[in-house]
Design a protein around this motif. Structure first.
Motif, PDB file in Angstrom:
ATOM      1  N   TYR A   1      52.712  33.686  31.754  1.00 18.20           N
ATOM      2  CA  TYR A   1      51.311  34.116  31.420  1.00 18.20           C
ATOM      3  C   TYR A   1      50.751  35.146  32.234  1.00 18.20           C
ATOM      4  CZ  TYR A   1      50.919  29.315  29.814  1.00 18.20           C
ATOM      5  OH  TYR A   1      51.002  28.031  29.141  1.00 18.20           O
ATOM      6  N   ILE A   2      49.973  36.218  31.731  1.00 17.84           N
ATOM      7  CA  ILE A   2      49.287  37.196  32.280  1.00 17.84           C
ATOM      8  C   ILE A   2      48.024  36.878  32.438  1.00 17.84           C
ATOM      9  CG2 ILE A   2      48.768  39.908  32.278  1.00 17.84           C
ATOM     10  CD1 ILE A   2      51.443  40.012  30.721  1.00 17.84           C
ATOM     11  N   ILE A   3      46.863  36.822  33.450  1.00 19.87           N
ATOM     12  CA  ILE A   3      45.743  36.452  33.374  1.00 19.87           C
ATOM     13  C   ILE A   3      44.845  37.667  33.808  1.00 19.87           C
ATOM     14  CG2 ILE A   3      43.985  35.170  34.487  1.00 19.87           C
ATOM     15  CD1 ILE A   3      46.248  33.132  35.404  1.00 19.87           C
ATOM     16  N   ILE A   4      43.733  37.746  32.752  1.00 21.52           N
ATOM     17  CA  ILE A   4      43.016  39.048  32.915  1.00 21.52           C
ATOM     18  C   ILE A   4      41.833  38.650  33.692  1.00 21.52           C
ATOM     19  CG2 ILE A   4      41.861  40.749  31.961  1.00 21.52           C
ATOM     20  CD1 ILE A   4      44.782  40.903  31.234  1.00 21.52           C
ATOM     21  N   SER A   5      41.356  39.194  34.726  1.00 22.18           N
ATOM     22  CA  SER A   5      40.097  38.940  35.385  1.00 22.18           C
ATOM     23  C   SER A   5      38.879  39.531  35.022  1.00 22.18           C
ATOM     24  CB  SER A   5      40.477  39.310  37.001  1.00 22.18           C
ATOM     25  OG  SER A   5      40.686  40.567  36.974  1.00 22.18           O
ATOM     26  N   ASP A   6      38.944  40.845  34.644  1.00 21.31           N
ATOM     27  CA  ASP A   6      37.864  41.627  34.179  1.00 21.31           C
ATOM     28  C   ASP A   6      38.159  42.630  33.316  1.00 21.31           C
ATOM     29  OD1 ASP A   6      38.256  44.008  35.684  1.00 21.31           O
ATOM     30  OD2 ASP A   6      38.212  42.567  37.399  1.00 21.31           O
ATOM     31  N   LEU A   7      37.151  43.193  32.641  1.00 25.64           N
ATOM     32  CA  LEU A   7      37.395  44.416  31.535  1.00 25.64           C
ATOM     33  C   LEU A   7      37.463  45.727  32.124  1.00 25.64           C
ATOM     34  CD1 LEU A   7      35.113  43.243  28.910  1.00 25.64           C
ATOM     35  CD2 LEU A   7      37.657  43.178  28.827  1.00 25.64           C
ATOM     36  N   GLU A   8      37.695  45.923  33.408  1.00 28.56           N
ATOM     37  CA  GLU A   8      37.962  47.316  33.808  1.00 28.56           C
ATOM     38  C   GLU A   8      39.243  47.595  33.696  1.00 28.56           C
ATOM     39  OE1 GLU A   8      35.992  49.791  36.177  1.00 28.56           O
ATOM     40  OE2 GLU A   8      34.808  48.707  34.677  1.00 28.56           O
ATOM     41  N   LEU A   9      39.410  48.964  33.520  1.00 30.48           N
ATOM     42  CA  LEU A   9      40.787  49.450  33.044  1.00 30.48           C
ATOM     43  C   LEU A   9      41.801  49.240  33.965  1.00 30.48           C
ATOM     44  CD1 LEU A   9      41.511  50.773  30.306  1.00 30.48           C
ATOM     45  CD2 LEU A   9      41.554  53.061  31.483  1.00 30.48           C
ATOM     46  N   ASP A  10      41.491  49.410  35.135  1.00 34.28           N
ATOM     47  CA  ASP A  10      42.581  49.200  36.468  1.00 34.28           C
ATOM     48  C   ASP A  10      43.008  47.736  36.554  1.00 34.28           C
ATOM     49  OD1 ASP A  10      40.353  48.364  37.602  1.00 34.28           O
ATOM     50  OD2 ASP A  10      40.753  48.889  39.493  1.00 34.28           O
ATOM     51  N   SER A  11      42.363  46.744  35.844  1.00 35.25           N
ATOM     52  CA  SER A  11      42.647  45.538  35.835  1.00 35.25           C
ATOM     53  C   SER A  11      43.527  45.141  34.477  1.00 35.25           C
ATOM     54  CB  SER A  11      41.478  44.500  35.886  1.00 35.25           C
ATOM     55  OG  SER A  11      40.715  44.953  37.162  1.00 35.25           O
ATOM     56  N   MET A  12      43.191  45.573  33.541  1.00 38.87           N
ATOM     57  CA  MET A  12      43.596  45.330  32.156  1.00 38.87           C
ATOM     58  C   MET A  12      44.353  46.552  31.306  1.00 38.87           C
ATOM     59  SD  MET A  12      41.272  46.638  30.018  1.00 38.87           S
ATOM     60  CE  MET A  12      41.916  46.073  28.490  1.00 38.87           C
ATOM     61  N   GLY A  13      44.301  47.424  31.921  1.00 40.93           N
ATOM     62  CA  GLY A  13      44.666  48.655  30.990  1.00 40.93           C
ATOM     63  C   GLY A  13      46.235  48.886  31.002  1.00 40.93           C
ATOM     64  N   GLY A  14      47.079  48.222  31.755  1.00 40.82           N
ATOM     65  CA  GLY A  14      48.535  48.265  31.848  1.00 40.82           C
ATOM     66  C   GLY A  14      49.065  47.028  31.153  1.00 40.82           C
ATOM     67  N   VAL A  15      48.270  46.070  30.672  1.00 46.36           N
ATOM     68  CA  VAL A  15      48.651  44.680  30.096  1.00 46.36           C
ATOM     69  C   VAL A  15      49.616  45.151  28.725  1.00 46.36           C
ATOM     70  CG1 VAL A  15      48.250  42.629  28.799  1.00 46.36           C
ATOM     71  CG2 VAL A  15      46.746  43.407  30.761  1.00 46.36           C
TER      72      VAL A  15
ATOM     73  N   HIS B   1      40.954  27.352  46.187  1.00 49.01           N
ATOM     74  CA  HIS B   1      40.993  28.741  46.318  1.00 49.01           C
ATOM     75  C   HIS B   1      40.614  29.417  44.930  1.00 49.01           C
ATOM     76  CE1 HIS B   1      44.769  28.744  49.429  1.00 49.01           C
ATOM     77  NE2 HIS B   1      43.626  28.003  49.730  1.00 49.01           N
ATOM     78  N   LEU B   2      40.052  30.749  45.036  1.00 55.97           N
ATOM     79  CA  LEU B   2      39.695  31.306  43.992  1.00 55.97           C
ATOM     80  C   LEU B   2      40.063  32.729  43.928  1.00 55.97           C
ATOM     81  CD1 LEU B   2      37.524  30.687  41.646  1.00 55.97           C
ATOM     82  CD2 LEU B   2      35.773  32.325  43.121  1.00 55.97           C
ATOM     83  N   TYR B   3      40.496  33.149  42.803  1.00 57.69           N
ATOM     84  CA  TYR B   3      40.862  34.628  42.434  1.00 57.69           C
ATOM     85  C   TYR B   3      39.735  35.241  41.949  1.00 57.69           C
ATOM     86  CZ  TYR B   3      45.663  32.672  43.284  1.00 57.69           C
ATOM     87  OH  TYR B   3      46.576  32.023  43.819  1.00 57.69           O
ATOM     88  N   THR B   4      38.927  36.268  42.467  1.00 56.29           N
ATOM     89  CA  THR B   4      37.771  36.908  41.974  1.00 56.29           C
ATOM     90  C   THR B   4      37.893  38.074  41.239  1.00 56.29           C
ATOM     91  OG1 THR B   4      37.533  38.229  43.935  1.00 56.29           O
ATOM     92  CG2 THR B   4      36.834  35.987  44.177  1.00 56.29           C
ATOM     93  N   GLY B   5      39.196  38.621  41.176  1.00 54.93           N
ATOM     94  CA  GLY B   5      39.212  39.934  40.319  1.00 54.93           C
ATOM     95  C   GLY B   5      38.111  40.954  40.712  1.00 54.93           C
ATOM     96  N   HIS B   6      37.647  41.655  40.201  1.00 54.23           N
ATOM     97  CA  HIS B   6      36.587  42.958  40.475  1.00 54.23           C
ATOM     98  C   HIS B   6      35.400  42.217  40.865  1.00 54.23           C
ATOM     99  CE1 HIS B   6      37.679  47.108  40.911  1.00 54.23           C
ATOM    100  NE2 HIS B   6      38.482  47.211  39.891  1.00 54.23           N
ATOM    101  N   ALA B   7      34.908  40.966  40.564  1.00 55.99           N
ATOM    102  CA  ALA B   7      33.612  40.503  40.526  1.00 55.99           C
ATOM    103  C   ALA B   7      33.029  40.630  42.117  1.00 55.99           C
ATOM    104  CB  ALA B   7      33.732  39.300  40.088  1.00 55.99           C
ATOM    105  N   LEU B   8      33.799  40.388  42.958  1.00 54.02           N
ATOM    106  CA  LEU B   8      33.059  40.607  44.166  1.00 54.02           C
ATOM    107  C   LEU B   8      33.333  41.766  44.905  1.00 54.02           C
ATOM    108  CD1 LEU B   8      33.681  37.135  46.153  1.00 54.02           C
ATOM    109  CD2 LEU B   8      31.506  37.940  45.429  1.00 54.02           C
ATOM    110  N   GLY B   9      34.404  42.166  45.428  1.00 53.27           N
ATOM    111  CA  GLY B   9      34.578  43.299  46.245  1.00 53.27           C
ATOM    112  C   GLY B   9      35.975  43.557  46.785  1.00 53.27           C
ATOM    113  N   VAL B  10      36.359  44.345  47.748  1.00 50.42           N
ATOM    114  CA  VAL B  10      37.711  44.848  48.128  1.00 50.42           C
ATOM    115  C   VAL B  10      37.809  44.387  49.413  1.00 50.42           C
ATOM    116  CG1 VAL B  10      39.347  46.875  48.310  1.00 50.42           C
ATOM    117  CG2 VAL B  10      37.600  46.868  46.555  1.00 50.42           C
TER     118      VAL B  10
END
Length: 245
Positions: free
Chosen positions: A3-17, A108-117
């Motif tokens: 599985y590859i899980i996508i967190s959001d639609l930003e290119l740095d998150s899903m562009g390399g899938v 535990h929660l994986y937040t992707g780009h939704a919150l911050g760095v």
């Protein structure tokens, strides 16, 4: 790889899938149905990201390849999938532009780009720094505030951030993110009122973070700034565009 899980639609998150799948021929891509069109036809997202990053786009994002619809496993809000012996629940906010992955057993929660760095490069100095993540194509004032509330209500034991980093100091992280976000909002409003531009705003953002880190005895030549400056520049550009709409 299953599985590859996508967190959001930003290119740095899903562009390399699309590229990653070439090395993972048996993998399924887990994503909400609202992600499917962008995964299979990323041209619009590529254009939007290129407009923000300009000359940096090619070095940071290419190549971007579409994902075949047949390998996408669409999930709905609240759906649970067992992965590696863990029950993972996928939480999709009403906006459908982000997806959280909730490890129920560990809380535990994986937040992707939704919150911050989370700048865990500062751990050696015993400093926990969390700054808002303000992705270029997905930012919305109300959505960000709703994400903070949603995550606070979960009463989690740990948070995981995009571009890596885990913290068990959940209350500290959420309080910092809220503080910096509301300060950035005020600075953006003031900059627009004073007819300032992108350079003015990004300088203001950097000044307040620099002052904070100086108080924590972080030197001006610390390598953390190469990451912070890029993130703050993106935040300034995105917030100006949002408030000027």
């Amino acid at each position: 790889m299953k599985y590859i899980i996508i967190s959001d639609l930003e290119l740095d998150s899903m562009g390399g899938v699309g590229v990653l799948l070439r090395s993972c021929p048996n993998a399924k891509v887990i994503a909400p149905a609202s992600f499917t069109d962008t995964l299979t036809e990323p041209k619009q997202l590529i254009s939007a990201t290129r407009a923000v990053y300009g000359d940096y786009f090619s070095d940071n994002f290419e190549p971007v390849r579409p994902v075949e619809k047949e390998v996408i496993k669409e999930v709905v809000n609240g759906e649970v999938i067992d992965i590696g012996g863990r029950s993972l629940q996928f939480l999709i906010p009403k906006t459908k532009t982000f997806m959280f992955t909730y490890d129920k057993a560990r809380n535990h929660l994986y937040t992707g780009h939704a919150l911050g760095v989370y700048y865990d490069q500062l751990q050696d100095e015993n400093i926990d720094l969390f700054l808002p993540s303000i992705p270029s194509s997905l930012f919305d004032l109300a959505i960000y505030r709703n994400h903070l509330k949603l995550i606070k209500d979960l009463q989690l034991d740990a948070l995981y951030f995009n571009h890596f980093g885990k913290t068990e100091k959940v209350d500290l992280a959420l309080n910092q993110l809220n503080h910096w976000f509301e300060l950035f909002v005020l600075m953006t409003e003031e900059t627009i009122e004073n007819k300032g531009n992108y350079n003015d705003l990004s300088s203001k953002f950097l000044t307040v973070i620099h002052d904070y880190l100086t108080e924590q005895n972080i030197t001006d030549n610390h390598p953390i700034y190469q990451y912070i400056i890029l993130d703050l520049n993106t935040a300034a550009l995105t917030m100006l565009e949002f408030f000027r709409k």
